[in-house]
Design a protein around this motif. Structure first.
Motif, PDB file in Angstrom:
ATOM      1  N   GLU A  86      11.218  -2.372  11.596  1.00  0.00           N
ATOM      2  CA  GLU A  86      11.227  -3.707  10.977  1.00  0.00           C
ATOM      3  C   GLU A  86       9.852  -4.373  10.973  1.00  0.00           C
ATOM      4  N   ARG A  87       8.794  -3.585  11.001  1.00  0.00           N
ATOM      5  CA  ARG A  87       7.416  -4.116  10.983  1.00  0.00           C
ATOM      6  C   ARG A  87       6.861  -3.960   9.566  1.00  0.00           C
ATOM      7  N   PRO A  88       6.799  -5.041   8.781  1.00  0.00           N
ATOM      8  CA  PRO A  88       6.227  -4.934   7.425  1.00  0.00           C
ATOM      9  C   PRO A  88       4.778  -4.436   7.504  1.00  0.00           C
ATOM     10  N   HIS A  89       4.431  -3.502   6.629  1.00  0.00           N
ATOM     11  CA  HIS A  89       3.086  -2.947   6.650  1.00  0.00           C
ATOM     12  C   HIS A  89       2.653  -2.471   5.274  1.00  0.00           C
ATOM     13  N   VAL A  90       1.344  -2.395   5.099  1.00  0.00           N
ATOM     14  CA  VAL A  90       0.709  -1.879   3.892  1.00  0.00           C
ATOM     15  C   VAL A  90      -0.323  -0.864   4.348  1.00  0.00           C
ATOM     16  N   ILE A  91      -0.491   0.205   3.565  1.00  0.00           N
ATOM     17  CA  ILE A  91      -1.496   1.216   3.879  1.00  0.00           C
ATOM     18  C   ILE A  91      -2.553   1.178   2.777  1.00  0.00           C
ATOM     19  N   HIS A  92      -3.820   1.076   3.179  1.00  0.00           N
ATOM     20  CA  HIS A  92      -4.934   1.033   2.241  1.00  0.00           C
ATOM     21  C   HIS A  92      -5.762   2.309   2.360  1.00  0.00           C
ATOM     22  N   ASN A  93      -6.246   2.790   1.213  1.00  0.00           N
ATOM     23  CA  ASN A  93      -7.205   3.892   1.197  1.00  0.00           C
ATOM     24  C   ASN A  93      -8.553   3.297   0.802  1.00  0.00           C
ATOM     25  N   PRO A  94      -9.471   3.112   1.768  1.00  0.00           N
ATOM     26  CA  PRO A  94     -10.745   2.479   1.466  1.00  0.00           C
ATOM     27  C   PRO A  94     -11.741   3.375   0.731  1.00  0.00           C
ATOM     28  N   SER A  95     -11.472   4.672   0.648  1.00  0.00           N
ATOM     29  CA  SER A  95     -12.419   5.597   0.027  1.00  0.00           C
ATOM     30  C   SER A  95     -12.417   5.448  -1.490  1.00  0.00           C
ATOM     31  N   PRO A  96     -13.597   5.382  -2.108  1.00  0.00           N
ATOM     32  CA  PRO A  96     -13.654   5.345  -3.572  1.00  0.00           C
ATOM     33  C   PRO A  96     -13.510   6.730  -4.198  1.00  0.00           C
ATOM     34  N   GLU A  97     -13.489   7.789  -3.359  1.00  0.00           N
ATOM     35  CA  GLU A  97     -13.493   9.153  -3.891  1.00  0.00           C
ATOM     36  C   GLU A  97     -12.397  10.074  -3.363  1.00  0.00           C
ATOM     37  N   VAL A  98     -11.970   9.895  -2.117  1.00  0.00           N
ATOM     38  CA  VAL A  98     -11.076  10.856  -1.466  1.00  0.00           C
ATOM     39  C   VAL A  98      -9.642  10.318  -1.403  1.00  0.00           C
ATOM     40  N   PRO A  99      -8.662  11.091  -1.902  1.00  0.00           N
ATOM     41  CA  PRO A  99      -7.270  10.677  -1.714  1.00  0.00           C
ATOM     42  C   PRO A  99      -6.930  10.660  -0.221  1.00  0.00           C
ATOM     43  N   LEU A 100      -6.077   9.748   0.166  1.00  0.00           N
ATOM     44  CA  LEU A 100      -5.597   9.638   1.543  1.00  0.00           C
ATOM     45  C   LEU A 100      -4.262  10.356   1.639  1.00  0.00           C
ATOM     46  N   THR A 101      -4.111  11.243   2.611  1.00  0.00           N
ATOM     47  CA  THR A 101      -2.842  11.945   2.808  1.00  0.00           C
ATOM     48  C   THR A 101      -2.368  11.707   4.234  1.00  0.00           C
TER      49      THR A 101
END
Length: 129
Positions: A86-101
């Motif tokens: 029940e913890r609302p969260h968002v995941i950000h990918n700060p890289s301008p080039e690399v996909p986050l997995t």
């Protein structure tokens, strides 16, 4: 021995990102947890998510920034974040080039009754009778 790779997973659009649920790996059979690959494009973010499960997330490529209740935590490749239910969260990918997995492994939290069964010497999965 079996190998599973996010690059060959079947992905669908969910939560504003690409998701590959582990049910696609039918050879695994039933698991004691659920799992999914999460792929976030460069510079993108997930939609806000909240769920009843405990989530154990392993960053397998890139760097993630998890944001919850105004707090931001950076998690590098090989790092893990554990999210409470029940913890609302968002995941950000700060890289301008690399996909986050991310490999997300999640399960329903134990109940107080199940904890009492284990502490009392009974297997929480065993029926009462």
């Amino acid at each position: 021995m079996r190998k599973y790779v996010s690059d060959t997973a079947q992905l669908t659009d969910e939560y504003g990102i690409q998701i590959g649920r582990w049910q696609q790996y039918r050879d695994l059979g039933p698991l004691p947890f659920d799992a999914m690959w999460c792929v976030i494009p460069p510079g993108a973010s997930s939609a806000e998510d909240v769920h009843p499960e405990v989530e154990f997330a392993v960053v397998t490529r890139g760097t993630a920034i998890y944001e919850a209740a105004g707090e931001k935590v950076e998690v590098p490749t090989g790092g893990v974040i554990l999210l409470d239910p029940e913890r609302p969260h968002v995941i950000h990918n700060p890289s301008p080039e690399v996909p986050l997995t991310i490999l997300s492994i999640y399960w329903m939290p134990r109940t107080a009754d199940a904890d009492a069964d284990v502490e009392g010497g009974r297997d929480a999965g065993a029926g009462r009778g």
